[in-house]
Design a protein around this motif. Structure first.
Motif, PDB file in Angstrom:
ATOM      1  N   ASN A 166      89.408  40.149  20.741  1.00 22.03           N
ATOM      2  CA  ASN A 166      89.827  40.868  19.539  1.00 22.03           C
ATOM      3  C   ASN A 166      90.881  40.078  18.772  1.00 22.03           C
ATOM      4  O   ASN A 166      91.425  40.545  17.779  1.00 22.03           O
ATOM      5  CB  ASN A 166      90.374  42.251  19.921  1.00 22.03           C
ATOM      6  N   GLY A 167      91.228  38.887  19.298  1.00 22.75           N
ATOM      7  CA  GLY A 167      92.215  38.049  18.619  1.00 22.75           C
ATOM      8  C   GLY A 167      93.652  38.459  18.876  1.00 22.75           C
ATOM      9  O   GLY A 167      94.579  37.844  18.338  1.00 22.75           O
ATOM     10  N   VAL A 168      93.843  39.491  19.704  1.00 24.29           N
ATOM     11  CA  VAL A 168      95.231  39.905  19.969  1.00 24.29           C
ATOM     12  C   VAL A 168      95.582  39.979  21.459  1.00 24.29           C
ATOM     13  O   VAL A 168      96.746  39.916  21.818  1.00 24.29           O
ATOM     14  CB  VAL A 168      95.593  41.249  19.272  1.00 24.29           C
ATOM     15  N   THR A 169      94.580  40.123  22.324  1.00 29.13           N
ATOM     16  CA  THR A 169      94.866  40.138  23.763  1.00 29.13           C
ATOM     17  C   THR A 169      94.163  38.955  24.419  1.00 29.13           C
ATOM     18  O   THR A 169      93.028  38.634  24.055  1.00 29.13           O
ATOM     19  CB  THR A 169      94.374  41.445  24.430  1.00 29.13           C
ATOM     20  N   ALA A 170      94.848  38.313  25.366  1.00 25.88           N
ATOM     21  CA  ALA A 170      94.248  37.121  25.994  1.00 25.88           C
ATOM     22  C   ALA A 170      94.640  37.037  27.465  1.00 25.88           C
ATOM     23  O   ALA A 170      95.687  37.558  27.867  1.00 25.88           O
ATOM     24  CB  ALA A 170      94.724  35.867  25.263  1.00 25.88           C
ATOM     25  N   PHE A 171      93.785  36.359  28.223  1.00 26.09           N
ATOM     26  CA  PHE A 171      94.074  36.101  29.638  1.00 26.09           C
ATOM     27  C   PHE A 171      94.620  34.689  29.792  1.00 26.09           C
ATOM     28  O   PHE A 171      94.133  33.761  29.125  1.00 26.09           O
ATOM     29  CB  PHE A 171      92.799  36.159  30.477  1.00 26.09           C
ATOM     30  N   VAL A 172      95.584  34.525  30.689  1.00 25.62           N
ATOM     31  CA  VAL A 172      96.061  33.190  31.048  1.00 25.62           C
ATOM     32  C   VAL A 172      96.058  33.092  32.573  1.00 25.62           C
ATOM     33  O   VAL A 172      96.790  33.820  33.258  1.00 25.62           O
ATOM     34  CB  VAL A 172      97.491  32.947  30.493  1.00 25.62           C
ATOM     35  N   THR A 173      95.203  32.228  33.096  1.00 26.08           N
ATOM     36  CA  THR A 173      95.098  32.103  34.556  1.00 26.08           C
ATOM     37  C   THR A 173      96.272  31.288  35.093  1.00 26.08           C
ATOM     38  O   THR A 173      96.574  30.215  34.575  1.00 26.08           O
ATOM     39  CB  THR A 173      93.765  31.411  34.927  1.00 26.08           C
ATOM     40  N   ASN A 213      99.114  34.339  16.771  1.00 21.11           N
ATOM     41  CA  ASN A 213      99.218  35.784  16.517  1.00 21.11           C
ATOM     42  C   ASN A 213      98.686  36.700  17.603  1.00 21.11           C
ATOM     43  O   ASN A 213      98.368  37.861  17.332  1.00 21.11           O
ATOM     44  CB  ASN A 213      98.539  36.148  15.198  1.00 21.11           C
ATOM     45  N   TYR A 214      98.547  36.167  18.826  1.00 23.25           N
ATOM     46  CA  TYR A 214      98.187  37.062  19.925  1.00 23.25           C
ATOM     47  C   TYR A 214      99.388  37.944  20.237  1.00 23.25           C
ATOM     48  O   TYR A 214     100.540  37.535  20.070  1.00 23.25           O
ATOM     49  CB  TYR A 214      97.748  36.251  21.159  1.00 23.25           C
ATOM     50  N   LYS A 215      99.106  39.166  20.716  1.00 18.47           N
ATOM     51  CA  LYS A 215     100.193  40.141  20.921  1.00 18.47           C
ATOM     52  C   LYS A 215     100.304  40.590  22.374  1.00 18.47           C
ATOM     53  O   LYS A 215     101.231  41.307  22.722  1.00 18.47           O
ATOM     54  CB  LYS A 215      99.955  41.384  20.037  1.00 18.47           C
ATOM     55  N   GLU A 216      99.326  40.217  23.182  1.00 13.51           N
ATOM     56  CA  GLU A 216      99.396  40.631  24.587  1.00 13.51           C
ATOM     57  C   GLU A 216      98.753  39.562  25.464  1.00 13.51           C
ATOM     58  O   GLU A 216      97.666  39.084  25.160  1.00 13.51           O
ATOM     59  CB  GLU A 216      98.660  41.965  24.787  1.00 13.51           C
ATOM     60  N   ILE A 217      99.474  39.195  26.538  1.00 15.35           N
ATOM     61  CA  ILE A 217      98.955  38.187  27.462  1.00 15.35           C
ATOM     62  C   ILE A 217      98.877  38.805  28.849  1.00 15.35           C
ATOM     63  O   ILE A 217      99.847  39.421  29.321  1.00 15.35           O
ATOM     64  CB  ILE A 217      99.896  36.956  27.483  1.00 15.35           C
ATOM     65  N   LYS A 265     108.216  38.867  21.745  1.00 15.65           N
ATOM     66  CA  LYS A 265     107.425  39.765  20.881  1.00 15.65           C
ATOM     67  C   LYS A 265     106.033  40.020  21.442  1.00 15.65           C
ATOM     68  O   LYS A 265     105.219  40.701  20.836  1.00 15.65           O
ATOM     69  CB  LYS A 265     107.307  39.152  19.483  1.00 15.65           C
ATOM     70  N   ILE A 266     105.765  39.421  22.610  1.00 14.71           N
ATOM     71  CA  ILE A 266     104.425  39.575  23.189  1.00 14.71           C
ATOM     72  C   ILE A 266     104.503  40.465  24.414  1.00 14.71           C
ATOM     73  O   ILE A 266     105.432  40.354  25.218  1.00 14.71           O
ATOM     74  CB  ILE A 266     103.860  38.183  23.555  1.00 14.71           C
ATOM     75  N   ARG A 267     103.528  41.365  24.539  1.00 14.49           N
ATOM     76  CA  ARG A 267     103.434  42.183  25.741  1.00 14.49           C
ATOM     77  C   ARG A 267     102.901  41.333  26.877  1.00 14.49           C
ATOM     78  O   ARG A 267     101.932  40.584  26.691  1.00 14.49           O
ATOM     79  CB  ARG A 267     102.383  43.262  25.517  1.00 14.49           C
ATOM     80  N   ILE A 268     103.477  41.498  28.059  1.00 15.30           N
ATOM     81  CA  ILE A 268     102.996  40.741  29.207  1.00 15.30           C
ATOM     82  C   ILE A 268     102.441  41.713  30.253  1.00 15.30           C
ATOM     83  O   ILE A 268     103.102  42.697  30.605  1.00 15.30           O
ATOM     84  CB  ILE A 268     104.132  39.906  29.863  1.00 15.30           C
ATOM     85  N   ARG A 269     101.231  41.424  30.721  1.00 11.70           N
ATOM     86  CA  ARG A 269     100.657  42.143  31.865  1.00 11.70           C
ATOM     87  C   ARG A 269     100.324  41.124  32.931  1.00 11.70           C
ATOM     88  O   ARG A 269     100.252  39.916  32.634  1.00 11.70           O
ATOM     89  CB  ARG A 269      99.377  42.892  31.460  1.00 11.70           C
ATOM     90  N   PHE A 270     100.051  41.580  34.146  1.00 17.01           N
ATOM     91  CA  PHE A 270      99.633  40.645  35.192  1.00 17.01           C
ATOM     92  C   PHE A 270      98.733  41.356  36.190  1.00 17.01           C
ATOM     93  O   PHE A 270      98.840  42.567  36.382  1.00 17.01           O
ATOM     94  CB  PHE A 270     100.845  40.001  35.889  1.00 17.01           C
TER      95      PHE A 270
END
Ligand code: SAM
Length: 476
Positions: A166-173, A213-217, A265-270
């Motif tokens: 969606n251009g705003v949430t992304a995964f980072v391994t 411009n991603y907002k969540e990783i 400014k970015i939300r972080i999840r894991f």
């Protein structure tokens, strides 16, 4: 770019993606866990350099790749069924190359080529850099295979092509592989030894996402809390590292702190947290940073210590409960979800009841629930008997699901009447005039669109109603 989510449950999700530029066309479909989706973005990046752009039109593909999952038998059957649908395409276009990537490729190796005659290419999760060479072989009319597992490969330097998002949430391994050797699980055999990725490359990738411009990783790893960077190499060799390497090593708590503070400014999840490796430090870092989402996916698999022992999980029921208590104390607003397996080898009715009572205690927001599926080559397959009758597995799973629905509804009700910060991720699947997004605790919320809002905005939404799966809200 376009995306189409075809099914939406863990283990059976699949995504089609497309982008247009290069001359050759790649149709890439991903199955299974988030790691597979993330790996597909690495594959697309490697193949982009080779002149391939992704397409969602099967008919125009020069190369079809399925990134597969082996975790349960059903996941493998889904891939076999999908492959059979390519027969007519191959007949029409003999130059079409069909490849299988990921865990099923790693598990079956050359057997895949023997059993599925339309498959030309088999590539395991650590061999994607070899794809250009392997494709050279298939172009020359030979089958090609590389299923070598690596102790070092983390694809750290590869900038993933963000597929179908969606251009705003992304995964980072951040880690690959798994050393846990849970007796039911095929992952250590299909994804190899656990290794961590260079933190500089992780921070660089996060910064790039922020710039775009991603907002969540979401930081990803099979066992994320076990992250340990000491200069590279497998986690199991950390004891051989020099004193300097040990003193300057970066663990998950430190990495999370770094990622959160450099991207305020970015939300972080894991995901995913293995209970035995989740440290109190991580919980304090979660409490310290507003931008780290208050949600932990904490698979337990069973609520019975004796079953956990047979599963070779490295914690007891009591230790898990202690951890849940700690989470509730240090991060009170945190949501917790679980993975649960019904009917593992030798599971008695008493042990099953312990699972239900643990669920009540943990008061989970959400759960991924499965019945045990014996996987060839795992310790459970070699040394135990899959002796819980299918009907009993099904009944126990139904009881687990029913209880989780009750708990989810209760948890969702606690969010109603409150105001939540929501990241707008897209248009609701059911209503064109509504947005959907998630609150920090990962619950999905739908709410009417306002004129001046767009995907990627953080908005305040008051939850006014709920089901066990969704909050219904209105923007404040
Ligand atoms: N690394 C995590 C862990 O060990 O807790 C997740 C691993 S796996 C990719 C995702 C989930 O699939 C597991 O947590 C487990 O519940 C489920 N799973 C794994 N092997 C299974 C099997 N043989 N049968 C049924 N479910 C299984």
């Amino acid at each position: 770019m376009e995306k189409e989510i075809i099914e939406g449950r863990q283990g059976e999700v699949l995504l089609r993606q497309s982008a247009n530029q290069n001359s050759k066309k790649l149709f890439l479909e991903s199955y299974g866990c988030q790691m597979n989706f993330s790996d597909s973005e690495i594959v697309a990046s490697i193949l982009q350099q080779e002149g391939y752009d992704t397409t969602n039109q099967l008919e125009e593909a020069d190369l079809i790749l399925l990134n597969t999952c082996s975790i349960r038998e059903k996941a493998e059957q889904t891939v076999r069924k999908r492959l059979s649908q390519f027969n007519s395409l191959k007949k029409r276009n003999p130059k079409l190359t069909i490849g299988v990537l990921g865990c099923m490729a790693e598990r079956l190796k050359t057997k895949f080529l023997d059993e599925e005659h339309l498959v030309d290419l088999v590539v395991g999760p650590d061999a994607y850099r070899d794809l250009p060479n392997l494709l050279q072989d298939t172009d020359d009319g030979r089958n090609a295979i590389n299923v070598l597992l690596s102790k070092e490969e983390t694809y750290a330097d590869i900038s993933p092509v963000r597929l179908g998002g969606n251009g705003v949430t992304a995964f980072v391994t951040i880690t690959r592989g798994c050393d846990n050797m849970c007796t039911f699980c095929v992952v250590p055999f299909t994804r190899g030894r656990e290794r961590s990725r260079d933190p500089h490359s992780i921070l660089k990738e996060c910064e790039e996402l922020a710039r775009n411009n991603y907002k969540e990783i979401t930081l990803l790893g099979q066992n994320i809390d076990s992250y340990l960077w000491y200069g590279g190499g497998p986690k199991k060799d950390f004891n051989k590292a020099s004193e300097l390497q040990k003193a300057t090593a970066i663990n998950f708590a430190k990495l999370l702190d770094l990622v959160a503070s450099s991207n305020p400014k970015i939300r972080i999840r894991f995901s995913t947290s293995n209970p035995q490796d989740m440290s109190e430090d991580v919980l304090h870092i979660m409490a310290k940073h507003k931008n780290i989402c208050k949600y932990i996916h904490l698979p337990v698999q069973s609520g019975s210590t004796t079953v956990l022992q047979r599963m070779n999980r490295q914690h007891t029921r009591e230790e898990y409960i202690e951890l849940v208590d700690k989470i509730r104390k240090i991060v009170p607003e945190c949501a917790i979800s679980h993975d649960m397996i019904a009917g593992f080898c030798g599971e008695t009715e008493e042990e099953h009841k312990e699972t239900l009572s643990l669920m009540e205690y943990a008061n989970y927001d959400f759960g991924y629930m499965f019945s045990y599926s014996e996987r060839p080559g795992t310790p459970a397959h070699k040394k135990m008997t899959d002796d819980v009758p299918l009907e009993t597995k099904k009944r126990r799973l139904a009881e687990i699901i029913e209880l989780q629905q009750k708990l989810s509804l209760q948890r969702m009700k606690t969010y109603v009447g409150k105001s939540h910060e929501v990241l707008i991720e897209g248009t609701s699947k059911k209503r064109e005039d509504q947005w959907y997004g998630r609150i920090s605790q990962n619950a999905v919320v739908v709410f009417p669109k306002k004129d001046n809002t767009k995907i990627g905005d953080f908005v305040k939404v008051k939850a006014i109603q709920c089901t066990s799966a969704t909050l219904i809200g209105e923007q404040e």
